[in-house]
Design a protein around this motif. Sequence first.
Motif, PDB file in Angstrom:
ATOM      1  N   ALA A   1       4.270  13.682 -11.351  1.00 32.36           N
ATOM      2  CA  ALA A   1       4.848  12.373 -11.049  1.00 32.36           C
ATOM      3  C   ALA A   1       3.826  11.473 -10.367  1.00 32.36           C
ATOM      4  CB  ALA A   1       6.086  12.525 -10.169  1.00 32.36           C
ATOM      5  N   GLU A   2       2.900  12.061  -9.614  1.00 28.93           N
ATOM      6  CA  GLU A   2       1.870  11.261  -8.947  1.00 28.93           C
ATOM      7  C   GLU A   2       0.986  10.558  -9.967  1.00 28.93           C
ATOM      8  OE1 GLU A   2       1.615  14.452  -5.238  1.00 28.93           O
ATOM      9  OE2 GLU A   2      -0.077  14.200  -6.612  1.00 28.93           O
TER      10      GLU A   2
ATOM     11  N   ARG B   1       7.942   5.606  -3.724  1.00 28.97           N
ATOM     12  CA  ARG B   1       8.824   5.149  -2.644  1.00 28.97           C
ATOM     13  C   ARG B   1       8.045   4.674  -1.415  1.00 28.97           C
ATOM     14  NH1 ARG B   1      10.988   9.826  -4.805  1.00 28.97           N
ATOM     15  NH2 ARG B   1      12.996   9.572  -5.844  1.00 28.97           N
ATOM     16  N   SER B   2       6.733   4.750  -1.460  1.00 29.66           N
ATOM     17  CA  SER B   2       5.943   4.413  -0.289  1.00 29.66           C
ATOM     18  C   SER B   2       5.716   2.902  -0.190  1.00 29.66           C
ATOM     19  CB  SER B   2       4.587   5.121  -0.332  1.00 29.66           C
ATOM     20  OG  SER B   2       3.776   4.570  -1.357  1.00 29.66           O
ATOM     21  N   GLN B   3       5.468   2.449   1.035  1.00 36.97           N
ATOM     22  CA  GLN B   3       5.137   1.051   1.274  1.00 36.97           C
ATOM     23  C   GLN B   3       3.804   0.695   0.621  1.00 36.97           C
ATOM     24  OE1 GLN B   3       5.315   0.100   5.427  1.00 36.97           O
ATOM     25  NE2 GLN B   3       5.169  -2.119   5.106  1.00 36.97           N
ATOM     26  N   ASN B   4       2.875   1.656   0.586  1.00 41.92           N
ATOM     27  CA  ASN B   4       1.587   1.427  -0.066  1.00 41.92           C
ATOM     28  C   ASN B   4       1.778   1.050  -1.529  1.00 41.92           C
ATOM     29  OD1 ASN B   4       0.194   2.135   2.256  1.00 41.92           O
ATOM     30  ND2 ASN B   4      -0.202   4.231   1.612  1.00 41.92           N
ATOM     31  N   HIS B   5       2.571   1.852  -2.232  1.00 42.94           N
ATOM     32  CA  HIS B   5       2.814   1.627  -3.656  1.00 42.94           C
ATOM     33  C   HIS B   5       3.509   0.285  -3.866  1.00 42.94           C
ATOM     34  CE1 HIS B   5       4.470   2.218  -7.715  1.00 42.94           C
ATOM     35  NE2 HIS B   5       3.568   3.166  -7.884  1.00 42.94           N
ATOM     36  N   ALA B   6       4.516  -0.002  -3.045  1.00 44.37           N
ATOM     37  CA  ALA B   6       5.277  -1.240  -3.199  1.00 44.37           C
ATOM     38  C   ALA B   6       4.394  -2.464  -2.980  1.00 44.37           C
ATOM     39  CB  ALA B   6       6.452  -1.251  -2.226  1.00 44.37           C
ATOM     40  N   PHE B   7       3.495  -2.382  -1.989  1.00 46.95           N
ATOM     41  CA  PHE B   7       2.627  -3.523  -1.712  1.00 46.95           C
ATOM     42  C   PHE B   7       1.704  -3.815  -2.891  1.00 46.95           C
ATOM     43  CE2 PHE B   7      -1.533  -5.070  -0.276  1.00 46.95           C
ATOM     44  CZ  PHE B   7      -1.152  -6.327   0.177  1.00 46.95           C
ATOM     45  N   VAL B   8       1.033  -2.793  -3.409  1.00 52.03           N
ATOM     46  CA  VAL B   8       0.109  -3.005  -4.523  1.00 52.03           C
ATOM     47  C   VAL B   8       0.867  -3.466  -5.767  1.00 52.03           C
ATOM     48  CG1 VAL B   8      -1.550  -1.875  -6.068  1.00 52.03           C
ATOM     49  CG2 VAL B   8      -1.599  -1.396  -3.611  1.00 52.03           C
ATOM     50  N   ALA B   9       2.051  -2.890  -5.997  1.00 47.69           N
ATOM     51  CA  ALA B   9       2.857  -3.310  -7.151  1.00 47.69           C
ATOM     52  C   ALA B   9       3.248  -4.781  -7.044  1.00 47.69           C
ATOM     53  CB  ALA B   9       4.102  -2.430  -7.263  1.00 47.69           C
TER      54      ALA B   9
ATOM     55  N   LEU C   1      -1.380   5.951  -3.085  1.00 48.66           N
ATOM     56  CA  LEU C   1      -0.300   5.247  -3.785  1.00 48.66           C
ATOM     57  C   LEU C   1       0.558   6.208  -4.598  1.00 48.66           C
ATOM     58  CD1 LEU C   1      -2.428   2.307  -5.277  1.00 48.66           C
ATOM     59  CD2 LEU C   1      -1.326   2.394  -3.049  1.00 48.66           C
ATOM     60  N   LYS C   2       0.385   7.493  -4.410  1.00 43.60           N
ATOM     61  CA  LYS C   2       0.984   8.477  -5.315  1.00 43.60           C
ATOM     62  C   LYS C   2       2.503   8.505  -5.275  1.00 43.60           C
ATOM     63  CE  LYS C   2       0.556  12.282  -1.998  1.00 43.60           C
ATOM     64  NZ  LYS C   2      -0.099  13.575  -1.726  1.00 43.60           N
TER      65      LYS C   2
END
Length: 496
Positions: A153-154, A125-133, A121-122
Motif C-alpha cells: 500500500a505504501e 492518512r498522514s498530514q504529510n501525504h495530505a499536504f503534498v496532495a 508520505l507512505k
Amino acid sequence: MIRYPHQIEAAQEIVGRLDGSALLADEVGLGKTIEAGLVMEELMARGRVTRAIILCPAALLLQWQQELWQKFARRATIQPKVPPRRGIVLASLDWAKRPPQSTTYQSMPWDLVVVDEAHHLKSRRSQNHAFVAGLRRRNLVLITATPIQNELAELYNLVSLVKPEIFGSYMQFYHRFLLAPRRPRNVDELRQELSSVMVRRTRHEARIVLPPRRAELLLVQLSAQERELYDRATDALVEAYRARRASQETILPLVLVQRELCSSSFALAETLRRMGDSWFGEHAGDLLRRAEAIDTNQKAEAAASLLCGLKESAIVFTEYRATQAYLGRKLSKAGLAVRYLHGGQSQRERHAELQTFADKGGVLVATETGGQGLNLQTASVIVNYDLPWNPMRVEQRIGRAHRLGQTREVRILNLCARDTVEEHVLRLLHEKIDMFQRVIGDLDVIIRHLERERPLESQLFELFLTNRPEQIDRELDEIARRVRPTVAQESLPATV
C-alpha cells in the motif's frame, strides 16, 4: 562537478519519457539529489519551470542549499513566509504542512515540487501525504531509496501522488495486485505499470564501483548487573507479552522495550520512568531500580577502546537519545573529539556539528536522524552501537558513508551483547542473510521479501519470547530462507 552517466540518464528519462514527474528510487548512495537537480535544470532550460519547491527533512535543508549552489550555481531561499514568484524554495515538510504556511504554500502554483525522503508520505492518512496532495503543481518528483518499507500500500500511496491514473483507486489496485497487504500478485504486470512512473537503478546497473566495505561482529560480555537486569526484564516481557496476546493488545511497546534493553540501561530507565507501571505492573519498580543502579555499560567500554585506536573519522549510530548522551560523555572522557547529531537540534546546530565533523574529523554520535539523506563520506568507519531489526534501515546507515565520493574502504563494526536477543538478530543479519556483504534494494527482491505476513521486527520479537534456545536457530534459519534473495532474483533488472 562530476556527473555520472547514470545520473544524466535518469534525468533524461524523467524529463523525456516520464514528462517531468516521477518516483526517483535509485539505490542508496548513487546521487539522487544530483539527479533531481539535473531534472530541475533541464525543465528550467526548456522554460517549463520558473518556481520550484524542494521539501525535505529539516536536517537536510542546509545540505540541499549548499549542493544547489555548489553544483548548479542556483540560490535557494529557506522557508520564506511568502514564496517569491520565481526561483527555488527549500522547506522542511514538517514546517510547510502546518498553518499558516500550509495555506499559503498550497494556494500558489508550483511548476515543480521535489520531495526528498519521500517515504515519509507512505501513509495516505498522514498530514504529510495530505499536504503534498494539496499542492498545486505541474510536475512532481518523489525521491526515496525505499519506495516500500512494510506493505505494498505504501507503493500505491507514492505512485498515486505522482500519477494517480496508473493504479486508479486503492480498491482497483488491491484487486489487481494484492493477495494480502504484504503478498503481491501479477508481479510482472505490476512491474510494467511501475515503468511508467518510476526510475530505479542499483549500483550494479549504474556500473558504479565503490571502495570495498568490510563488516565485523564484536561480541561484548555483559557485566553481572547488566546480566541480572537483562534476565529480569526478559521475564517481565514474556509475562507482558502473554497478557497482551490474551487481550489482543498491540505488542509494539514491548518490542521497543526489548530493543532499548539491548541498547543500554540508560535508554530502558528513561522509558520506565515515563511509563510508570502501565506496562510491567509490579515489576516496573524493580526494573527501574536495577536500571538506575547501573552507571557504566560494557558496550560503551568496548566502543571507547575500539575508537581510541582508530585514525579514521567514525560515525557511531544508536537509536536512543539516552544512549547517545551517555556514550558521548564516555567517548569524550576517553579523549575523543565527539560531535552529536539528533532530532532535537535546530538546523543551524546540526549544520555546525556536521561542518566541524567534516573539517576536523573525530567521532559523530548520531541517532536515526543521521541515517536520513546526509552525505558523510568523510568518515570511513561506521559503528552500529545498536542495530535496527530492519535490514533496509541498516543499509541506509551504511549508505551515509559508503556512497559516491568515498575513496577508502568502509569498515562496519557491529557491537553486540553476548547471549541476548541482539546476538541472534545480528547473527541473522550478518551470517544468515549476509546483508552486509551484498547489495540490498532491488525492487523485485523487496517485493518478494514482502511475502512475510508481518514486519520482521515483530516476527523476531515473538520468536525470541516464545521459543526455547534450541528452537531459535531453526526458526532463524526459516526466516533467513524466506528473506534471503536467490542469485536468480538478484540478477533481475530493477529498472522496470
